[in-house]
Enzyme design. Structure first.
Site, PDB file in Angstrom:
ATOM      1  N   CYS A 159       0.849  -1.185   0.000  1.00 31.82           N
ATOM      2  CA  CYS A 159       0.000   0.000   0.000  1.00 31.82           C
ATOM      3  C   CYS A 159       0.887   1.238   0.000  1.00 31.82           C
ATOM      4  O   CYS A 159       1.907   1.294   0.677  1.00 31.82           O
ATOM      5  CB  CYS A 159      -0.936   0.083   1.194  1.00 31.82           C
ATOM      6  SG  CYS A 159      -2.096  -1.268   1.288  1.00 31.82           S
ATOM      7  N   ARG A 170       4.027  -0.261  -4.773  1.00 35.56           N
ATOM      8  CA  ARG A 170       3.770  -0.803  -3.436  1.00 35.56           C
ATOM      9  C   ARG A 170       2.444  -1.563  -3.367  1.00 35.56           C
ATOM     10  O   ARG A 170       2.201  -2.300  -2.404  1.00 35.56           O
ATOM     11  CB  ARG A 170       3.743   0.324  -2.401  1.00 35.56           C
ATOM     12  CG  ARG A 170       5.009   1.126  -2.339  1.00 35.56           C
ATOM     13  CD  ARG A 170       4.872   2.191  -1.289  1.00 35.56           C
ATOM     14  NE  ARG A 170       4.779   1.590   0.027  1.00 35.56           N
ATOM     15  CZ  ARG A 170       5.804   1.328   0.814  1.00 35.56           C
ATOM     16  NH1 ARG A 170       7.016   1.635   0.409  1.00 35.56           N
ATOM     17  NH2 ARG A 170       5.635   0.773   1.983  1.00 35.56           N
ATOM     18  N   TRP A 209      -2.913  -2.586  -1.717  1.00 33.09           N
ATOM     19  CA  TRP A 209      -2.623  -4.021  -1.884  1.00 33.09           C
ATOM     20  C   TRP A 209      -3.484  -4.694  -0.832  1.00 33.09           C
ATOM     21  O   TRP A 209      -3.239  -4.543   0.384  1.00 33.09           O
ATOM     22  CB  TRP A 209      -1.138  -4.299  -1.643  1.00 33.09           C
ATOM     23  CG  TRP A 209      -0.736  -5.709  -1.932  1.00 33.09           C
ATOM     24  CD1 TRP A 209      -0.337  -6.223  -3.136  1.00 33.09           C
ATOM     25  CD2 TRP A 209      -0.682  -6.793  -1.003  1.00 33.09           C
ATOM     26  NE1 TRP A 209      -0.045  -7.560  -3.006  1.00 33.09           N
ATOM     27  CE2 TRP A 209      -0.254  -7.934  -1.707  1.00 33.09           C
ATOM     28  CE3 TRP A 209      -0.961  -6.923   0.353  1.00 33.09           C
ATOM     29  CZ2 TRP A 209      -0.086  -9.192  -1.111  1.00 33.09           C
ATOM     30  CZ3 TRP A 209      -0.803  -8.161   0.962  1.00 33.09           C
ATOM     31  CH2 TRP A 209      -0.360  -9.285   0.223  1.00 33.09           C
ATOM     32  N   ASN A 254      -1.742   1.982   5.876  1.00 30.78           N
ATOM     33  CA  ASN A 254      -0.898   0.885   5.401  1.00 30.78           C
ATOM     34  C   ASN A 254      -0.577   0.031   6.625  1.00 30.78           C
ATOM     35  O   ASN A 254      -0.164   0.564   7.646  1.00 30.78           O
ATOM     36  CB  ASN A 254       0.384   1.478   4.786  1.00 30.78           C
ATOM     37  CG  ASN A 254       1.374   0.419   4.357  1.00 30.78           C
ATOM     38  OD1 ASN A 254       1.014  -0.741   4.194  1.00 30.78           O
ATOM     39  ND2 ASN A 254       2.611   0.829   4.165  1.00 30.78           N
ATOM     40  N   GLY A 255      -0.780  -1.288   6.510  1.00 36.15           N
ATOM     41  CA  GLY A 255      -0.499  -2.166   7.651  1.00 36.15           C
ATOM     42  C   GLY A 255      -1.728  -2.973   8.023  1.00 36.15           C
ATOM     43  O   GLY A 255      -2.668  -3.085   7.231  1.00 36.15           O
ATOM     44  N   GLU A 286      16.723 -18.456  -8.008  1.00 39.86           N
ATOM     45  CA  GLU A 286      16.422 -17.067  -8.377  1.00 39.86           C
ATOM     46  C   GLU A 286      15.872 -16.992  -9.813  1.00 39.86           C
ATOM     47  O   GLU A 286      14.927 -16.240 -10.077  1.00 39.86           O
ATOM     48  CB  GLU A 286      17.698 -16.221  -8.210  1.00 39.86           C
ATOM     49  CG  GLU A 286      17.580 -14.760  -8.614  1.00 39.86           C
ATOM     50  CD  GLU A 286      16.558 -13.950  -7.836  1.00 39.86           C
ATOM     51  OE1 GLU A 286      15.953 -14.455  -6.879  1.00 39.86           O
ATOM     52  OE2 GLU A 286      16.328 -12.790  -8.232  1.00 39.86           O
ATOM     53  N   LYS A 340      12.271 -15.436 -10.684  1.00 44.46           N
ATOM     54  CA  LYS A 340      12.093 -14.321 -11.637  1.00 44.46           C
ATOM     55  C   LYS A 340      11.040 -14.692 -12.678  1.00 44.46           C
ATOM     56  O   LYS A 340      10.150 -13.921 -12.975  1.00 44.46           O
ATOM     57  CB  LYS A 340      13.398 -13.975 -12.364  1.00 44.46           C
ATOM     58  CG  LYS A 340      14.441 -13.226 -11.575  1.00 44.46           C
ATOM     59  CD  LYS A 340      14.114 -11.799 -11.207  1.00 44.46           C
ATOM     60  CE  LYS A 340      13.369 -11.677  -9.915  1.00 44.46           C
ATOM     61  NZ  LYS A 340      14.022 -11.641  -8.676  1.00 44.46           N
ATOM     62  N   GLU A 399       7.369 -15.028 -11.105  1.00 43.61           N
ATOM     63  CA  GLU A 399       6.691 -13.849 -10.578  1.00 43.61           C
ATOM     64  C   GLU A 399       6.292 -12.850 -11.657  1.00 43.61           C
ATOM     65  O   GLU A 399       5.306 -12.144 -11.487  1.00 43.61           O
ATOM     66  CB  GLU A 399       7.470 -13.176  -9.441  1.00 43.61           C
ATOM     67  CG  GLU A 399       8.735 -12.487  -9.825  1.00 43.61           C
ATOM     68  CD  GLU A 399       9.434 -11.829  -8.633  1.00 43.61           C
ATOM     69  OE1 GLU A 399       8.776 -11.455  -7.660  1.00 43.61           O
ATOM     70  OE2 GLU A 399      10.669 -11.677  -8.694  1.00 43.61           O
ATOM     71  N   HIS A 428      15.865 -37.325  -8.199  1.00 42.41           N
ATOM     72  CA  HIS A 428      15.074 -37.733  -7.031  1.00 42.41           C
ATOM     73  C   HIS A 428      13.627 -37.257  -7.133  1.00 42.41           C
ATOM     74  O   HIS A 428      12.924 -37.214  -6.124  1.00 42.41           O
ATOM     75  CB  HIS A 428      15.721 -37.198  -5.753  1.00 42.41           C
ATOM     76  CG  HIS A 428      17.102 -37.741  -5.533  1.00 42.41           C
ATOM     77  ND1 HIS A 428      17.341 -39.026  -5.126  1.00 42.41           N
ATOM     78  CD2 HIS A 428      18.324 -37.170  -5.719  1.00 42.41           C
ATOM     79  CE1 HIS A 428      18.644 -39.230  -5.043  1.00 42.41           C
ATOM     80  NE2 HIS A 428      19.267 -38.119  -5.409  1.00 42.41           N
ATOM     81  N   LYS A 463       5.963  -4.433  -3.990  1.00 45.01           N
ATOM     82  CA  LYS A 463       7.414  -4.323  -3.885  1.00 45.01           C
ATOM     83  C   LYS A 463       7.918  -4.591  -2.472  1.00 45.01           C
ATOM     84  O   LYS A 463       8.847  -5.342  -2.275  1.00 45.01           O
ATOM     85  CB  LYS A 463       7.856  -2.941  -4.356  1.00 45.01           C
ATOM     86  CG  LYS A 463       9.354  -2.718  -4.349  1.00 45.01           C
ATOM     87  CD  LYS A 463      10.040  -3.571  -5.382  1.00 45.01           C
ATOM     88  CE  LYS A 463      11.544  -3.423  -5.362  1.00 45.01           C
ATOM     89  NZ  LYS A 463      12.202  -4.505  -6.103  1.00 45.01           N
TER      90      LYS A 463
END
Ligand code: M6R
Length: 604
Positions: free
Chosen positions: A2, A27, A71, A97-98, A477, A481, A484, A500, A599
């Site tokens: 947010c 955000r 968000w 926000n929170g 990584e 990438k 996402e 395996h 983010k």
């Protein structure tokens, strides 16, 4: 998560706030809203979707306003749940926000009030309005913050008084005052157009701006007293926050990596000696017997690479933990354990909680962070800063490689401190590190090759990424990438683990991306490639220049220059970032703002 932006002053409030929200959109971006205080009322506009897509919003004459880009945490994505929220009389408007954790309990104070949203935020304006029956607006806000449990940053606007008030406990907020213009924002980047100085608001602090006389006051609501605060200069340039000619921030940030690595090197190393920009107190390491690294997402992958470096060069045990798990696991930590927290944003709630847990156990905490003034830098015993510059694309790229650089320098520093390595070796490592930016440029020059691989495989549904040793975290990584930003399901594994389980997935439709450089596992990884080919799988390899054996086996090869094995992750990760980027672009994904992500993840 947010974004909050508020403004009071003579400029066009609508424009300033909408511009602010656009710069904060990374955000959170599922809905947006703005409340503007005119001479007699407060005008509210909100909607679902991205604030960057609304075009020009008709300006109204206002002297202050608050805005929000959301968000979703509590309540689905809807107009009702988007911020600002208000009380029944539509007097108080709040952006937040929170997460407020004790909403059910707090509802007793506003018994009978109807709630129009499913958010935890709506309780805040209702409570403020409740206390306004017996207090001024600033006093009512002070009462409310003493009742709230959880993490929050909020800004409240009052229709009937001349105050704009923000409070912080756990979620970031900064303020700036410049020539009668007052700004509040979730981050510094969005203030760069307006002021080169900012007030960093700490947990337990409120900032109260008086619109009538443009004065500003600070209040410590933990200790119930007024406090003084000086605005501090910060070092973010306007150009750092612009996309320039790049189609996406992510692409710009991928291509910025050599420069940001040079910068990170230059501020920490001179004459082949590591002299960290922010000097470390060796006292911190005097009992050092063990290291625990905590982080999330890409920063956690940087920690996994560092585990290889630290164990082989400093020769002390290292564990790398997801911060979210570390926090709830009753970890065994003592004062001989150094806890290293890695975070680009410095605001990741799980990492913050992990640091607090570590500090309670008496361990020194050293953080590696990209954002000066962020929460993590304030609660850690010391911080080493990456010099990545603002990273705006949600997918982390340049923050990762600069984190690696700082972690490698820290490894050398600790190895010297523990007398495990001599000056000659340090100089040799530093020489190799100093060559990385130029070698990385050569990888970046291979766009055509990477785009041609993308053209063949962009439509796949699954992908496997395999690497070994120091490049196993790079396989993780690469998979992160891709998934996402392109929404392709991707898994990263140590190459030897393929047999395996993951080998069952191999078929003619699924590409396997191998990191296969000339290291001690090279022959074994070549065998793994043959195993995939024997099952008609598609192989994309990242290999060292002039590797003819790979050319014969793999369907596609991306070549990287030789470097020492330890430093190979700096080069192997770049083609994986590029591949993910070009695939996501071809699939017309919203690369800088992938669905459901934000983010900085400021909720646990
Ligand atoms: O700001 P932080 O480094 O603490 O963020 C950690 C993760 O949220 C972050 O790396 C996330 O995984 C990115 N989207 C990865 O690209």
């Amino acid at each position: 998560m947010c974004g909050i932006f508020a403004y009071a002053g003579p400029d066009n409030c609508t424009k300033v706030i909408i511009d602010g929200l656009k710069s904060l959109e990374y955000r959170g971006y599922d809905s947006w809203g703005i409340a503007l205080k005119t001479r007699t009322s407060i005008e509210l506009k909100k909607n679902i979707g991205k604030v960057s897509e609304i075009g020009e919003l008709k300006s109204i004459k206002a002297k202050a306003g608050i805005g929000h880009t959301r968000w979703a945490t509590h309540g689905n994505v809807s107009v009702e749940n988007s911020h600002p929220h208000t009380d029944s009389d539509k007097r108080i408007y709040v952006v937040h926000n929170g997460i407020i954790e004790n909403v059910d309990e707090l509802k007793d104070y506003v018994h009978g009030d109807l709630f129009y949203s499913k958010t935890d935020t709506e309780i805040i304006p209702k409570l403020i309005a409740r206390f306004l029956q017996e207090s001024t607006f600033p006093e009512a806000v002070k009462k409310v913050v003493s009742l709230l449990k959880g993490n929050f940053a909020f800004v409240a606007l009052d229709r009937d008084s001349n105050y704009l008030i923000a409070a912080r406990n756990g979620s970031p907020i900064v303020a700036a005052l410049n020539d009668g213009n007052f700004y509040i924002s979730s981050d510094l980047q969005s203030l760069v157009h307006y002021s080169d100085k900012a007030f960093f608001i700490n947990d337990g602090e409120m900032v109260i701006f008086n619109l009538a006389n443009t004065s500003i006051e600070f209040y410590d609501f933990f200790n119930r007293k007024s406090i003084q605060k000086e605005a501090q200069l910060y070092d973010i340039q306007f150009a750092d926050c612009e996309r320039g000619n790049y189609k996406h921030f992510m692409l710009k940030e991928i291509f910025e990596q050599p420069r940001q690595l040079q910068k990170t090197y230059a501020v920490n190393v001179s004459d082949f000696d590591i002299r960290f920009h922010y000097a470390l107190d060796p006292e911190m390491f005097k009992n050092l017997r063990r290291i625990v690294i905590i982080a999330c997402g890409t920063s956690w992958h940087a920690g996994l690479v560092a585990e290889y470096w630290l164990e082989s060069l400093v020769k002390i045990p290292v564990e790398v933990e997801y911060a979210s798990e570390f926090r709830y696991r009753n970890p065994v930590i003592s004062d001989d354990t150094l806890v290293i927290a890695i975070s680009q944003s410095g605001e990741t709630a799980d990492t913050i909680a992990g640091i607090k847990e570590a500090k309670q156990s008496g361990a020194p905490v050293l953080s590696i962070c990209n954002v000066p003034g962020s929460t993590i830098t304030r609660i850690s015993d010391a911080t080493l800063f990456t010099q990545a510059g603002p990273e705006i694309g949600v997918a982390s790229t340049k923050a990762f490689t600069t984190q690696l650089e700082v972690l490698f320098l820290l490894t050398l520093y600790l190895a010297r401190f523990k007398q495990k390595i001599g000056t000659k070796d340090i100089i040799n490592y530093l020489k190799n590190l100093a060559e990385i930016p130029e070698k990385m440029e050569r990888v970046l020059a291979q766009t055509d090759q990477i785009v041609s691989i993308m053209e063949t495989h962009y439509a796949v549904s699954n992908a496997l990424f395999l690497g070994r040793g120091v490049n196993y975290p790079i396989a993780l990584e690469g998979a992160l990438k891709l998934k996402e930003i392109s929404y392709i399901h991707a898994e990263g594994y140590p190459a030897a683990e393929m047999k395996h389980g993951p080998i069952a997935l191999i078929d003619r439709n699924m590409p396997t991306v191998f990191i296969c450089i000339r290291d001690q596992s090279y022959e074994k990884v070549l065998s793994n490639i043959q195993e995939v080919k024997a099952r008609n799988g598609i192989v994309i390899a990242v290999a060292n220049d002039n590797d003819r054996r790979i050319t014969k086996l793999a369907d596609h090869v991306i070549f990287i220059p030789e470097t020492i094995v330890e430093l190979s992750p700096f080069l192997t990760v770049v083609p994986l970032q590029m591949l993910a980027y070009y695939i996501a672009d071809k699939r017309e994904c919203d690369i800088d703002k992938p669905r459901n992500l934000a983010k900085s993840v400021t909720v646990e």
